[in-house]
Design a protein around this motif. Structure first.
Motif, PDB file in Angstrom:
ATOM      1  N   TYR A  61      19.407 -88.261  23.030  1.00 11.92           N
ATOM      2  CA  TYR A  61      19.146 -87.271  21.984  1.00 11.92           C
ATOM      3  C   TYR A  61      18.768 -85.963  22.671  1.00 11.92           C
ATOM      4  O   TYR A  61      17.689 -85.838  23.254  1.00 11.92           O
ATOM      5  N   ALA A  62      19.667 -84.980  22.612  1.00  7.75           N
ATOM      6  CA  ALA A  62      19.563 -83.787  23.451  1.00  7.75           C
ATOM      7  C   ALA A  62      18.257 -83.027  23.276  1.00  7.75           C
ATOM      8  O   ALA A  62      17.686 -82.502  24.239  1.00  7.75           O
ATOM      9  N   SER A  63      17.734 -82.957  22.068  1.00 11.67           N
ATOM     10  CA  SER A  63      16.537 -82.152  21.817  1.00 11.67           C
ATOM     11  C   SER A  63      15.285 -83.003  21.669  1.00 11.67           C
ATOM     12  O   SER A  63      14.332 -82.585  21.026  1.00 11.67           O
ATOM     13  N   TYR A  64      15.281 -84.198  22.294  1.00 10.45           N
ATOM     14  CA  TYR A  64      14.148 -85.110  22.090  1.00 10.45           C
ATOM     15  C   TYR A  64      12.823 -84.459  22.512  1.00 10.45           C
ATOM     16  O   TYR A  64      11.848 -84.455  21.753  1.00 10.45           O
ATOM     17  N   ALA A  65      12.773 -83.908  23.712  1.00 15.92           N
ATOM     18  CA  ALA A  65      11.519 -83.334  24.217  1.00 15.92           C
ATOM     19  C   ALA A  65      11.071 -82.158  23.360  1.00 15.92           C
ATOM     20  O   ALA A  65       9.887 -82.033  23.018  1.00 15.92           O
ATOM     21  N   ALA A  66      12.010 -81.288  23.012  1.00 15.14           N
ATOM     22  CA  ALA A  66      11.663 -80.105  22.216  1.00 15.14           C
ATOM     23  C   ALA A  66      11.193 -80.517  20.823  1.00 15.14           C
ATOM     24  O   ALA A  66      10.203 -79.972  20.302  1.00 15.14           O
ATOM     25  N   ASP A  67      11.874 -81.474  20.209  1.00 20.65           N
ATOM     26  CA  ASP A  67      11.470 -81.923  18.875  1.00 20.65           C
ATOM     27  C   ASP A  67      10.113 -82.614  18.917  1.00 20.65           C
ATOM     28  O   ASP A  67       9.292 -82.453  18.007  1.00 20.65           O
ATOM     29  N   HIS A  68       9.865 -83.384  19.969  1.00 25.90           N
ATOM     30  CA  HIS A  68       8.583 -84.056  20.094  1.00 25.90           C
ATOM     31  C   HIS A  68       7.455 -83.040  20.207  1.00 25.90           C
ATOM     32  O   HIS A  68       6.405 -83.167  19.554  1.00 25.90           O
ATOM     33  N   GLU A  69       7.665 -82.016  21.011  1.00 24.42           N
ATOM     34  CA  GLU A  69       6.629 -80.989  21.175  1.00 24.42           C
ATOM     35  C   GLU A  69       6.396 -80.255  19.863  1.00 24.42           C
ATOM     36  O   GLU A  69       5.252 -79.935  19.505  1.00 24.42           O
TER      37      GLU A  69
END
Length: 310
Positions: free
Chosen positions: A293-301
């Protein structure tokens, strides 16, 4: 009655049944969903750290059918249940062997291994409504709640689809999730049987119950790649007939996770048209890979004002 399988079976002094070594065939290399290829595609799988495209888990269920039939006869086609935790992927060309260890009149432990002893799956098989609890029934009682979901943030326990009509005729296309027909599968199935002219093989019951999953999807975020981590197919009033009309619905019954995955457990129920009593069920844990999932880190933050744990 002619025996349904010609499979050679070994039985040791402890009563454990073992089938022959088989090399199951890959039939999902052209699978697609959400506009992308799946874990069964070589390039996609390699990007996620796998050796190549994986063979779909329920493909292995066919190797257990002759062993279960040797134990329970026709009851296996009517009220059989296979409940499995997938432990290791299998790749095209690898050989695997199924074994069944009976425990009582209606229950057995199951295992599949590779030539080097690697465990492919473990679980249970049984017949009838009064057998001891299945492997996944026990496993679900130990699940920790999914913490800080991203991919499954919008999925809630108890979400359910409406009824959907399904059937499986011999040459019926089964859609993008399963780009082959029953006839195609029977040309490559590891344990052929003349019964499959009329009865849907257990591994293809998985296809019947899952091929419409994208028609009424649960609100998981994507695109991302998922894999089957746990699966149980239970026949209540079988067998499931080739070409017969059925209906199904799907319900989210658990959410769990690991360092690398977010898992959605869905129970699918199969009915005769207009019926209110399930004739078969499937419990399926699809584990979505966070790394896909390409935006996993950004979405989590954004959701939790923190970066995900490594």
């Amino acid at each position: 009655m002619t025996p349904p399988f010609a499979t050679s079976i070994e039985r040791d002094a402890q009563g454990v049944l073992r089938g022959p070594w088989r090399a199951p065939r890959q039939m999902l290399d052209a699978q697609s969903y959400d506009g992308h290829a799946s874990i069964h595609d070589d390039d996609t799988a390699r990007k996620l750290g796998f050796r190549g495209g994986t063979i779909e888990g329920p493909t292995h269920f066919s190797q257990f059918d002759p062993l279960a039939y040797a134990l329970w006869g026709e009851a296996w086609f009517a009220t059989g249940c296979i409940s499995a935790h997938y432990r290791s992927p299998v790749f095209e060309g690898e050989e695997v062997r199924a074994s069944v260890s009976p425990h009582g009149a209606d229950f057995a432990q199951i295992r599949m291994e590779k030539r080097d002893g690697t465990e492919v799956l473990t679980g249970t098989a049984s017949i009838g409504p009064d057998a001891p609890e299945s492997a996944l029934t026990a496993r679900m009682r130990t699940l920790a709640p999914l913490a800080q979901p991203v991919i499954l943030k919008d999925v809630q326990l108890g979400m359910r689809t409406g009824r959907m009509p399904v059937s499986m005729a011999p040459d019926q296309p089964m859609g993008d999730l399963y780009p082959f027909s029953l006839t195609d599968k029977l040309r490559r199935i590891t344990e052929p049987s003349p019964r499959y002219a009329d009865i849907v093989p257990l591994e293809m019951v998985s296809v019947l119950l899952n091929h419409v999953a994208r028609e009424q999807p649960f609100p998981a975020r994507g695109p991302c790649v998922g894999l089957f981590a746990d699966q149980e197919i239970r026949l209540i009033d079988g067998p499931i007939r080739v070409g017969a009309p059925y209906e199904l619905d799907r319900e989210v019954v658990a959410l769990s996770g690991s360092r690398k995955t977010e898992s959605m457990w869905v129970r699918t129920r199969l009915f005769h048209p207009g019926g209110d009593r399930p004739i078969a069920t499937m419990l399926l844990n699809t584990a979505s890979l966070k790394a896909s999932y390409a935006s996993y880190a950004a979405d989590h933050e954004s959701l939790y004002e923190s970066t995900p744990h490594a």
